[in-house]
Design an enzyme around this catalytic site. Structure first.
Site, PDB file in Angstrom:
ATOM      1  N   SER A  41       1.316  -9.982  11.749  1.00  8.84           N
ATOM      2  CA  SER A  41       1.166  -8.540  11.539  1.00  8.84           C
ATOM      3  C   SER A  41       1.170  -7.708  12.812  1.00  8.84           C
ATOM      4  O   SER A  41       1.379  -6.499  12.743  1.00  8.84           O
ATOM      5  CB  SER A  41      -0.130  -8.257  10.764  1.00  8.84           C
ATOM      6  OG  SER A  41      -1.252  -8.748  11.467  1.00  8.84           O
ATOM      7  N   LYS A  96       1.927  -1.458  11.121  1.00  6.78           N
ATOM      8  CA  LYS A  96       1.271  -0.197  10.770  1.00  6.78           C
ATOM      9  C   LYS A  96       2.213   1.007  10.800  1.00  6.78           C
ATOM     10  O   LYS A  96       1.972   2.013  10.131  1.00  6.78           O
ATOM     11  CB  LYS A  96       0.104   0.051  11.724  1.00  6.78           C
ATOM     12  CG  LYS A  96      -1.125  -0.794  11.458  1.00  6.78           C
ATOM     13  CD  LYS A  96      -1.880  -0.299  10.239  1.00  6.78           C
ATOM     14  CE  LYS A  96      -3.239  -0.935  10.107  1.00  6.78           C
ATOM     15  NZ  LYS A  96      -3.987  -0.414   8.949  1.00  6.78           N
TER      16      LYS A  96
END
Length: 511
Positions: A305, A51
């Site tokens: 992720s 992110k």
């Protein structure tokens, strides 16, 4: 046109704070799956998540005038930390609205980066509404977690790195999906350069927003989302991200909680790092893809992720991983209530290891047993079930029963051999002070709670099983109460696991 993203990705400013993460081989998975598996290690970023890329790229491209007074965003986790680090690096103020249910470890991480954490609401949607109001009131740019071209381009640098790090053929890239920023950016870049490479999204079964949207041909808002993989628990994906996904995503695979948990263990075995549930989606998807297609000797890339996981969740994940790998099965069965019955049963089982054994006296003629057995796969589970039924035992397979896995295995006992007008619901209570009181305050005084079991696996919501005595004439009123209280729920009143171990076993059987 998605081609505009190629230039944006090539010019992205992410490397002022982010690192180029390695594309690691996964030899253990190679051997098991018969393919060449590569893991893109976004868990190694400074905030342990991809992110950071999109957040920084968005903020860095704001003009000095736009960002002079700071920025605002909403997030319950990884995006919040990415924005906080980006703002700290650029020396601008940041307001980050987080749900009240956000674990303190994530709130503290944001505040350590000198950002202002504002706690508001019980969900991301409520926090986001408040953040948008602050953005409008104070004239601050809003940094969207996924539905923004600069955010998408920042995440797309992962696709750029994959192509550079693996110049040979890649049959498929597996990407976790929440709001769609990651898969949109990765897909736009890879499909431009390698149109033959499949882009496969992976979502939890209980929050498969992209799967249902592609099926409908338009964005679909989910009524509820599964919060086990809280990093991708999104009810509505982005407008721009969906536009790109319609053009560039080949397939979406859905996986369950057990399969995600097993994938977390696979990643640990390969890397000695612990992915969060959403971070392990790609590996779970790879395993399901290989099983479904029979793929062999293909180059398959999975994006890990993130690794922002609470330590307290690990026990629950380890428990579910065995089920996800088909290394454990859960059965309910009847035993005759007489001396030697248990010994005889164990002789029938033979050398199979027992992982769990819960027993409850039912009546002078029979007892009900909740048993866990270690097995070597689905075939052994099915053959064991057939063998036990063939020996005259009445057995029900509860391996896929969510109520059994979440609650029953931890609370076997307390049969009710009479009709007490009990309804049983499974809720997700927000992890904040007063959640139970709010629930009880809305409930009619004439309804009596007859069963209550609470479990917290370290997530932002607690798993609660509630039994309430409600006369049949008041069932519609009770259903209105359940809808109005606003907590996600599942009606488990007719679940056989409930009747066998907590309710009236005469209302079901182990057959």
């Amino acid at each position: 046109m998605t081609t505009k993203y190629i230039k944006k990705i090539l010019e992205a400013k992410v490397y002022e704070v982010a690192i180029e993460t390695p594309l690691d081989a996964a030899p253990l998975l190679d051997d098991r799956l018969g393919n060449r598996i590569f893991l893109k290690r976004e868990d190694l970023q400074p905030v342990f998540s991809f992110k950071l890329r999109g957040a920084y790229n968005k903020i860095a491209w704001l003009s000095p005038e736009e960002r002079k007074n700071g920025i605002v965003t909403a997030s319950a986790g990884n995006h919040a930390q990415g924005v906080a680090l980006a703002a700290q690096h650029l020396g601008i103020p940041a307001i980050i609205v987080m749900p009240k249910t956000t674990p303190q470890i994530k709130v503290n991480a944001v505040r350590r980066r000198k950002a202002k954490a504002v706690l508001f609401g019980d969900s991301y949607d409520e926090a986001c509404e408040h953040a948008l109001a602050l953005s409008k009131e104070q004239g601050l740019p809003f940094v969207h977690p996924f539905d923004d071209p600069e955010v998408i381009a920042g995440q797309g640098t992962i696709g750029m790195e994959i192509i550079r790090q693996h110049p040979g053929p890649i049959e498929a890239v597996f990407v976790p999906v929440g709001g769609g920023g990651l898969i949109a950016g990765v897909a736009a870049y890879i499909k431009y350069l390698r149109p033959e490479t499949k882009i496969i999204g992976v979502e939890p079964e209980g929050s498969a927003v992209l799967y249902h949207s592609l099926k409908a041909g338009k964005r679909v808002t989910l009524d509820k989302v599964d919060i086990f993989a809280d990093g991708v628990a999104v009810k509505l994906m982005g407008e721009e991200t969906f536009r790109i996904c319609k053009k560039c995503v080949d397939e979406v695979i859905r996986v369950n909680t057990d399969e995600m948990s097993a994938a977390i263990k696979d990643i640990f075995d390969e890397t000695r790092s612990i992915a969060e549930p959403s971070g392990a989606l790609a590996v779970a998807g790879i395993k399901k893809y290989v099983e479904a297609t029979g793929a062999r000797q293909e180059n398959l890339v999975g994006i890990i992720s993130g690794a922002n996981i609470n330590f307290s969740r690990l026990q629950h994940i380890a428990e579910r991983a065995e089920l996800g790998e088909d290394r454990e099965c859960l059965f309910a069965l009847n035993l005759k209530e007489k001396p030697g019955a248990l010994k005889a049963f164990c002789r029938v089982l033979g050398p199979r290891p027992i992982t769990e054994f819960n027993y409850r006296f039912s009546d002078p003629s029979q007892a009900f047993v909740f048993i866990g057995l270690a097995v070597k796969g689905r075939e052994e589970r099915e053959s064991t079930l057939a063998m036990l039924n063939g020996k005259g035992y009445r057995v029900k397979d509860l391996t896929g029963n969510e109520l059994a896995k979440l609650h029953i295995r931890h609370m076997v006992g307390g049969l009710v051999k009479q009709d007490i007008n009990e309804v049983v619901y499974r809720f997700e209570f927000p992890e904040r002070m007063g959640a139970l009181l709010d629930f009880l305050s809305h409930m009619a005084d004439t309804w009596n709670i007859s069963l209550f079991h609470y479990r917290n696996d370290g997530a932002t919501y607690g798993q609660v099983l509630v039994g309430v005595q409600v006369p049949k004439a008041e069932r519609k009123a009770f259903q209105r109460f359940v809808n109005e209280v606003g907590y996600p729920y599942t009606d488990e009143t007719e679940n056989p696991a409930y009747h066998l171990f907590l309710g009236d076993p005469d209302r079901t059987t182990c057959d």
